[in-house]
Design a protein around this motif. Sequence first.
Motif, PDB file in Angstrom:
ATOM      1  N   GLY A   1       0.755  -1.171   0.040  1.00 33.92           N
ATOM      2  CA  GLY A   1      -0.015   0.275   0.021  1.00 33.92           C
ATOM      3  C   GLY A   1       0.781   1.180   0.111  1.00 33.92           C
ATOM      4  N   PHE A   2       0.262   2.256  -0.054  1.00 36.42           N
ATOM      5  CA  PHE A   2       0.865   3.566  -0.316  1.00 36.42           C
ATOM      6  C   PHE A   2      -0.122   4.509   0.708  1.00 36.42           C
ATOM      7  N   THR A   3       0.863   5.067   1.651  1.00 39.71           N
ATOM      8  CA  THR A   3       0.128   5.875   2.761  1.00 39.71           C
ATOM      9  C   THR A   3       0.883   7.215   2.437  1.00 39.71           C
ATOM     10  N   GLY A   4       0.018   8.221   2.533  1.00 39.03           N
ATOM     11  CA  GLY A   4       0.210   9.606   2.340  1.00 39.03           C
ATOM     12  C   GLY A   4      -0.918  10.559   2.690  1.00 39.03           C
ATOM     13  N   VAL A   5      -0.583  11.619   2.332  1.00 41.86           N
ATOM     14  CA  VAL A   5      -1.867  12.690   2.504  1.00 41.86           C
ATOM     15  C   VAL A   5      -2.366  13.081   1.019  1.00 41.86           C
ATOM     16  N   LEU A   6      -3.690  12.896   0.808  1.00 45.14           N
ATOM     17  CA  LEU A   6      -4.383  12.826  -0.392  1.00 45.14           C
ATOM     18  C   LEU A   6      -4.525  14.325  -0.874  1.00 45.14           C
ATOM     19  N   ILE A   7      -3.733  14.596  -1.934  1.00 46.72           N
ATOM     20  CA  ILE A   7      -3.854  16.271  -2.330  1.00 46.72           C
ATOM     21  C   ILE A   7      -4.518  16.115  -3.896  1.00 46.72           C
ATOM     22  N   TYR A   8      -4.866  15.256  -4.342  1.00 45.30           N
ATOM     23  CA  TYR A   8      -5.488  15.295  -5.902  1.00 45.30           C
ATOM     24  C   TYR A   8      -6.373  14.096  -6.139  1.00 45.30           C
ATOM     25  N   VAL A   9      -7.490  14.344  -6.695  1.00 45.50           N
ATOM     26  CA  VAL A   9      -8.297  13.200  -7.238  1.00 45.50           C
ATOM     27  C   VAL A   9      -9.096  13.650  -8.495  1.00 45.50           C
ATOM     28  N   ASP A  10      -8.931  12.790  -9.423  1.00 43.29           N
ATOM     29  CA  ASP A  10      -9.935  13.007 -10.433  1.00 43.29           C
ATOM     30  C   ASP A  10     -10.367  11.478 -11.055  1.00 43.29           C
ATOM     31  N   ASP A  11     -11.197  11.278 -12.306  1.00 41.71           N
ATOM     32  CA  ASP A  11     -11.700  10.245 -12.761  1.00 41.71           C
ATOM     33  C   ASP A  11     -10.416   9.393 -12.991  1.00 41.71           C
ATOM     34  N   CYS A  12      -9.148   9.609 -13.108  1.00 40.19           N
ATOM     35  CA  CYS A  12      -8.207   8.943 -13.860  1.00 40.19           C
ATOM     36  C   CYS A  12      -7.298   8.670 -12.864  1.00 40.19           C
ATOM     37  N   VAL A  13      -6.748   9.514 -11.914  1.00 38.82           N
ATOM     38  CA  VAL A  13      -5.768   9.266 -10.920  1.00 38.82           C
ATOM     39  C   VAL A  13      -5.857   9.953  -9.637  1.00 38.82           C
ATOM     40  N   VAL A  14      -5.058   9.387  -8.625  1.00 34.18           N
ATOM     41  CA  VAL A  14      -4.963  10.140  -7.431  1.00 34.18           C
ATOM     42  C   VAL A  14      -3.788  10.385  -7.173  1.00 34.18           C
ATOM     43  N   LYS A  15      -3.351  11.535  -6.276  1.00 34.06           N
ATOM     44  CA  LYS A  15      -1.926  12.016  -5.880  1.00 34.06           C
ATOM     45  C   LYS A  15      -1.965  11.821  -4.419  1.00 34.06           C
ATOM     46  N   LEU A  16      -0.949  11.237  -3.738  1.00 35.64           N
ATOM     47  CA  LEU A  16      -0.601  11.292  -2.392  1.00 35.64           C
ATOM     48  C   LEU A  16       0.898  12.076  -2.229  1.00 35.64           C
ATOM     49  N   ILE A  17       1.047  12.648  -1.123  1.00 28.91           N
ATOM     50  CA  ILE A  17       2.322  13.363  -0.628  1.00 28.91           C
ATOM     51  C   ILE A  17       2.775  12.039   0.216  1.00 28.91           C
TER      52      ILE A  17
END
Length: 112
Positions: A41-57
């Motif tokens: 898994g990837f643990t981090g602060v969720l900074i971006y979400v759209d219908d294609c990708v999510v980004k975590l710090i």
Amino acid sequence: MADGFAYGGPLQGGDIACNLKKLLGQTVTIYATCGGCSGSGFTGVLIYVDDCVVKLITRIGTPPSCSLGSTCCPPGPAPYRGYGAEPFVGLGSITTIPIASIASFVQNAIGN
């Protein structure tokens, strides 16, 4: 296909994206359907979400040792070096995960 999460389905993971958008700014763990270290898994602060990708710090970079930009810090070993003598300590990292690869995610129960 009825759940909308299959490749080519009408939602293309839209339900996961909708739920994750509510968690922007919070710490989450996302498990992806890929091999290697991603199984942990990837643990981090969720900074971006759209219908294609999510980004975590997933790692925050370190601040400058003397953020005032002067010789306010006494000379010596890091982190107390003077201006211009900072060692490279890391820039941090952002992890981008395709929505279609998300198997599950974990969030804190408090505050949701």
